[in-house]
Scaffold this motif. Structure first.
Motif, PDB file in Angstrom:
ATOM      1  N   GLN A 140       0.679  -1.285   0.114  1.00 48.11           N
ATOM      2  CA  GLN A 140       0.037   0.088  -0.060  1.00 48.11           C
ATOM      3  C   GLN A 140       0.698   1.399   0.049  1.00 48.11           C
ATOM      4  O   GLN A 140       0.573   2.318  -0.512  1.00 48.11           O
ATOM      5  CB  GLN A 140      -0.923   0.044   1.298  1.00 48.11           C
ATOM      6  CG  GLN A 140      -2.046  -0.879   1.196  1.00 48.11           C
ATOM      7  CD  GLN A 140      -3.201  -0.442   0.127  1.00 48.11           C
ATOM      8  OE1 GLN A 140      -3.400   0.738   0.111  1.00 48.11           O
ATOM      9  NE2 GLN A 140      -3.735  -1.024  -0.530  1.00 48.11           N
ATOM     10  N   ALA A 145      -3.152   4.036  -3.388  1.00 46.47           N
ATOM     11  CA  ALA A 145      -4.357   3.727  -3.785  1.00 46.47           C
ATOM     12  C   ALA A 145      -4.715   4.649  -4.992  1.00 46.47           C
ATOM     13  O   ALA A 145      -4.202   5.684  -5.125  1.00 46.47           O
ATOM     14  CB  ALA A 145      -5.344   3.797  -2.817  1.00 46.47           C
ATOM     15  N   ASP A 146      -5.512   4.051  -6.119  1.00 46.73           N
ATOM     16  CA  ASP A 146      -5.964   4.855  -6.832  1.00 46.73           C
ATOM     17  C   ASP A 146      -6.482   6.317  -6.388  1.00 46.73           C
ATOM     18  O   ASP A 146      -7.627   6.384  -5.522  1.00 46.73           O
ATOM     19  CB  ASP A 146      -7.064   4.048  -7.677  1.00 46.73           C
ATOM     20  CG  ASP A 146      -6.572   3.042  -8.463  1.00 46.73           C
ATOM     21  OD1 ASP A 146      -5.536   2.864  -8.793  1.00 46.73           O
ATOM     22  OD2 ASP A 146      -7.381   1.850  -8.738  1.00 46.73           O
ATOM     23  N   LEU A 148      -8.847   9.483  -6.505  1.00 46.11           N
ATOM     24  CA  LEU A 148     -10.050  10.011  -6.752  1.00 46.11           C
ATOM     25  C   LEU A 148     -10.070  10.897  -7.934  1.00 46.11           C
ATOM     26  O   LEU A 148      -9.134  11.709  -7.850  1.00 46.11           O
ATOM     27  CB  LEU A 148     -10.920  10.743  -5.482  1.00 46.11           C
ATOM     28  CG  LEU A 148     -10.918   9.594  -4.113  1.00 46.11           C
ATOM     29  CD1 LEU A 148     -11.697  10.443  -3.279  1.00 46.11           C
ATOM     30  CD2 LEU A 148     -11.509   8.229  -4.491  1.00 46.11           C
ATOM     31  N   SER A 149     -11.149  10.707  -8.802  1.00 45.21           N
ATOM     32  CA  SER A 149     -11.161  11.641  -9.811  1.00 45.21           C
ATOM     33  C   SER A 149     -11.994  13.050  -9.549  1.00 45.21           C
ATOM     34  O   SER A 149     -12.387  13.078  -8.155  1.00 45.21           O
ATOM     35  CB  SER A 149     -12.296  10.889 -10.813  1.00 45.21           C
ATOM     36  OG  SER A 149     -13.698  10.907 -10.412  1.00 45.21           O
ATOM     37  N   GLU A 152     -15.539  12.130  -8.547  1.00 42.82           N
ATOM     38  CA  GLU A 152     -15.585  11.685  -7.376  1.00 42.82           C
ATOM     39  C   GLU A 152     -15.389  12.444  -6.071  1.00 42.82           C
ATOM     40  O   GLU A 152     -15.996  12.449  -5.230  1.00 42.82           O
ATOM     41  CB  GLU A 152     -14.753  10.457  -7.184  1.00 42.82           C
ATOM     42  CG  GLU A 152     -15.182   9.364  -8.156  1.00 42.82           C
ATOM     43  CD  GLU A 152     -14.281   8.270  -8.298  1.00 42.82           C
ATOM     44  OE1 GLU A 152     -14.439   7.235  -9.198  1.00 42.82           O
ATOM     45  OE2 GLU A 152     -12.747   8.332  -8.062  1.00 42.82           O
ATOM     46  N   HIS A 185     -17.153   3.584  -6.339  1.00 41.67           N
ATOM     47  CA  HIS A 185     -15.878   3.751  -6.670  1.00 41.67           C
ATOM     48  C   HIS A 185     -15.154   4.227  -5.498  1.00 41.67           C
ATOM     49  O   HIS A 185     -13.999   3.776  -5.220  1.00 41.67           O
ATOM     50  CB  HIS A 185     -15.674   4.239  -8.191  1.00 41.67           C
ATOM     51  CG  HIS A 185     -16.325   3.593  -9.210  1.00 41.67           C
ATOM     52  ND1 HIS A 185     -17.057   4.433 -10.246  1.00 41.67           N
ATOM     53  CD2 HIS A 185     -16.341   2.538  -9.587  1.00 41.67           C
ATOM     54  CE1 HIS A 185     -17.069   3.401 -11.201  1.00 41.67           C
ATOM     55  NE2 HIS A 185     -17.014   2.495 -10.682  1.00 41.67           N
ATOM     56  N   ILE A 186     -15.740   5.336  -4.909  1.00 40.85           N
ATOM     57  CA  ILE A 186     -14.951   5.940  -3.836  1.00 40.85           C
ATOM     58  C   ILE A 186     -14.870   5.146  -2.556  1.00 40.85           C
ATOM     59  O   ILE A 186     -13.551   5.014  -2.130  1.00 40.85           O
ATOM     60  CB  ILE A 186     -15.885   7.132  -3.265  1.00 40.85           C
ATOM     61  CG1 ILE A 186     -15.839   8.196  -4.449  1.00 40.85           C
ATOM     62  CG2 ILE A 186     -15.229   7.746  -2.079  1.00 40.85           C
ATOM     63  CD1 ILE A 186     -16.930   9.283  -4.170  1.00 40.85           C
ATOM     64  N   LYS A 189     -11.866   2.612  -3.465  1.00 43.65           N
ATOM     65  CA  LYS A 189     -10.471   3.395  -3.636  1.00 43.65           C
ATOM     66  C   LYS A 189     -10.104   3.500  -2.218  1.00 43.65           C
ATOM     67  O   LYS A 189      -8.751   3.626  -1.898  1.00 43.65           O
ATOM     68  CB  LYS A 189     -10.524   4.565  -4.482  1.00 43.65           C
ATOM     69  CG  LYS A 189     -10.702   4.289  -5.779  1.00 43.65           C
ATOM     70  CD  LYS A 189     -10.840   5.646  -6.848  1.00 43.65           C
ATOM     71  CE  LYS A 189     -10.873   5.270  -8.437  1.00 43.65           C
ATOM     72  NZ  LYS A 189     -10.907   6.831  -9.032  1.00 43.65           N
TER      73      LYS A 189
END
Length: 209
Positions: A140, A145-146, A148-149, A152, A185-186, A189
């Motif tokens: 990690q 982590a990806d 957030l857009s 998002e 999605h949030i 992530k």
């Protein structure tokens, strides 16, 4: 006194598991099992009453689960060290437990000698992690982590303000189904399961203010 036994509380919803854990420490004068709890709420109640040194905490229990119990113990200022002992080592389990304040995280296939050593370590306030969990946490750190857009982040910021899905949809001119999709999605992530946890993690990481 230096010779005082390490006082333990066992929290697990399976009686046979509690019996097995108790048996591992039976007859060892260095340990005293004070009590057993079948869920997180009972664990918190017993911890307040008995002041254990270490709590062996399962994560997935009915009612109040392990992570919620760890958060409550922290909120109440209870000084017991929490050593998670569970079957699960996914990000959704490991990260919330560590963030909530767990001192260590072990899996239930841990050998008796390793468990006893881990309890001693936890009682000293030192972290102890099973190898697979340690590897996951290192991963990690090395692979964040990806992110957030932008959309998002907009959704999350509105959620933090207490708006409903319908209100978010109206403000952003999107459908409620799209809002729900963004939330899923949030959650993925951020490694959380609900709105409150998402907002808490986002604040802690400085994603929203």
């Amino acid at each position: 006194m230096a010779d005082d036994p390490i006082r333990l509380l066992i929290a697990d919803d399976h009686p046979i598991v509690r019996d097995g854990i108790r048996g591992m420490f039976a007859g060892d004068p260095d340990f005293e099992v004070l009590a057993e709890a079948e869920n997180g709420a009972r664990a918190v109640e017993l911890a307040r009453a008995l002041s254990p040194d270490v709590i062996l905490m399962d994560l997935r229990m009915p009612g109040m689960d392990g992570v919620a119990a760890i958060k409550e113990l922290t909120r109440l200022g209870i000084g017991a060290r929490v050593l998670v002992l569970t079957t699960y080592d996914t990000d959704r389990d490991v990260l919330p437990a560590i963030e909530a304040g767990a001192t260590g995280y072990l899996l239930k296939d841990t050998r008796r000698d390793d468990l006893i050593r881990a309890v001693r370590t936890a009682a000293r306030g030192e972290s102890v992690l099973s190898p697979s969990v340690a590897t996951r946490l290192v991963g990690q750190v090395r692979t964040p982590a990806d992110p957030l857009s932008a959309r998002e982040l907009e959704v999350l910021d509105l959620i933090a303000q207490g708006t409903t899905n319908r209100e978010v949809a109206a403000r952003l001119f999107i459908s409620e189904a799209t809002v729900k999709s963004h939330l899923l999605h949030i959650y993925a992530k951020l490694g959380v399961n609900d709105r409150a946890a998402a907002v808490a993690v986002a604040f802690r990481r400085g994603l929203i203010g």
